[in-house]
Design an enzyme around this catalytic site. Structure first.
Site, PDB file in Angstrom:
ATOM      1  N   ARG A   1     -17.409 -14.177  -5.998  1.00 57.34           N
ATOM      2  CA  ARG A   1     -17.135 -12.743  -6.033  1.00 57.34           C
ATOM      3  C   ARG A   1     -18.349 -11.924  -5.581  1.00 57.34           C
ATOM      4  NH1 ARG A   1     -12.325 -11.267  -8.437  1.00 57.34           N
ATOM      5  NH2 ARG A   1     -11.303 -12.948  -9.590  1.00 57.34           N
TER       6      ARG A   1
ATOM      7  N   ALA B   1       6.430   9.059  -9.308  1.00 50.80           N
ATOM      8  CA  ALA B   1       5.397   9.868  -9.955  1.00 50.80           C
ATOM      9  C   ALA B   1       4.009   9.491  -9.451  1.00 50.80           C
ATOM     10  CB  ALA B   1       5.482   9.700 -11.472  1.00 50.80           C
TER      11      ALA B   1
ATOM     12  N   GLY C   1       0.784  -1.224   0.000  1.00 53.40           N
ATOM     13  CA  GLY C   1       0.000   0.000   0.000  1.00 53.40           C
ATOM     14  C   GLY C   1       0.814   1.271   0.000  1.00 53.40           C
TER      15      GLY C   1
ATOM     16  N   ARG D   1      -7.872  -7.557  -7.098  1.00 54.89           N
ATOM     17  CA  ARG D   1      -9.104  -8.305  -7.337  1.00 54.89           C
ATOM     18  C   ARG D   1      -9.911  -7.590  -8.411  1.00 54.89           C
ATOM     19  NH1 ARG D   1     -10.427 -13.217  -5.717  1.00 54.89           N
ATOM     20  NH2 ARG D   1     -12.574 -12.644  -5.223  1.00 54.89           N
TER      21      ARG D   1
ATOM     22  N   HIS E   1      -2.715   3.008 -12.270  1.00 49.67           N
ATOM     23  CA  HIS E   1      -2.072   1.939 -13.038  1.00 49.67           C
ATOM     24  C   HIS E   1      -0.694   2.423 -13.482  1.00 49.67           C
ATOM     25  CE1 HIS E   1      -1.869  -1.626 -15.577  1.00 49.67           C
ATOM     26  NE2 HIS E   1      -1.404  -0.851 -16.539  1.00 49.67           N
TER      27      HIS E   1
END
Length: 223
Positions: free
Chosen positions: A70, A178, A17, A96, A114
């Site tokens: 799920r 970044a 994290g 997930r 991402h």
């Protein structure tokens, strides 16, 4: 003077994290438009969960292995989010995939970061993909989460150079630096309604972005 009501954010993690830590640090500033109200990990052993507890943040270990499906897992997740009166979800290394139903429920209120300049190099091993492709610029992207992986409308991006000597770990470290600047800035844009989602388009309000003062990366919107 009217007190600004901050958006309540849940951060979802699966590992250490580090982006969560950047968001927590930003949210400690008095003028930041969001507060970190909950940290959830689908892996009870995640180092980031222990860190969040040490910071005094509300945390929940929601082990996905204990749920038969799920939708069952996401039902419990939704209950936790409702109990904590969550306004926004920030995914920070949450490994997930969400079902289309869950994404639809939070569409426009759930964001992800991402480590590539989307739409290039989706999925895993992004730095390996970038080096193999021979591109000279990589970076990171914050986007609204959609049903398709790494394909939601883009909120903000940061570009970093790829050096001839780079190995995967070198590029990963440069991009991560970044990320730690971009994610808090992007969350703030969403939390104060300067960036919102209308169907599949990001709609902008005027936010008076400052000039670019980060020679190691090009940020858009500029920070």
């Amino acid at each position: 003077m009217n007190q600004v009501v901050k958006k309540r954010v849940a951060i979802l993690i699966s590992g250490r994290g580090s982006n969560m830590q950047a968001l927590v640090a930003a949210a400690r500033e008095p003028d930041y438009p969001a507060e970190i109200a909950l940290v959830i990990s689908n892996r009870p052993e995640a180092p980031g969960l222990a860190w969040a507890r040490e910071q005094g943040l509300p945390t929940v270990a929601l082990d996905h292995k204990r749920y038969e499906s799920r939708p069952h897992f996401e039902g419990q997740l939704q209950s936790l989010l409702e109990l904590s009166r969550i306004d926004l979800i920030a995914l920070a290394g949450f490994m997930r995939l969400m079902t289309p139903d869950f994404v639809a429920r939070w569409y426009g209120r759930m964001i992800n970061i991402h480590p590539s300049l989307l739409p290039a190099f989706k999925g895993l091993d992004t730095h390996r993909q970038a080096l193999s492709a021979g591109v000279r610029i990589s970076g990171c992207t914050v986007h609204f989460v959609s049903a398709e992986m790494d394909a939601g409308p883009i909120i903000a991006q940061a570009a970093v150079p790829i050096l001839c000597s780079d190995k995967e770990q070198d590029l990963a470290a440069r991009v991560l630096t970044a990320e730690h600047k971009l994610y808090p800035a992007a969350l703030a844009l969403v939390a104060n309604d300067q960036a919102s989602l209308r169907e599949t388009t990001v709609v902008w309000q005027s936010f008076g972005a400052a000039g670019i003062n980060h020679p190691e990366a090009l940020f858009s919107p500029s920070l």
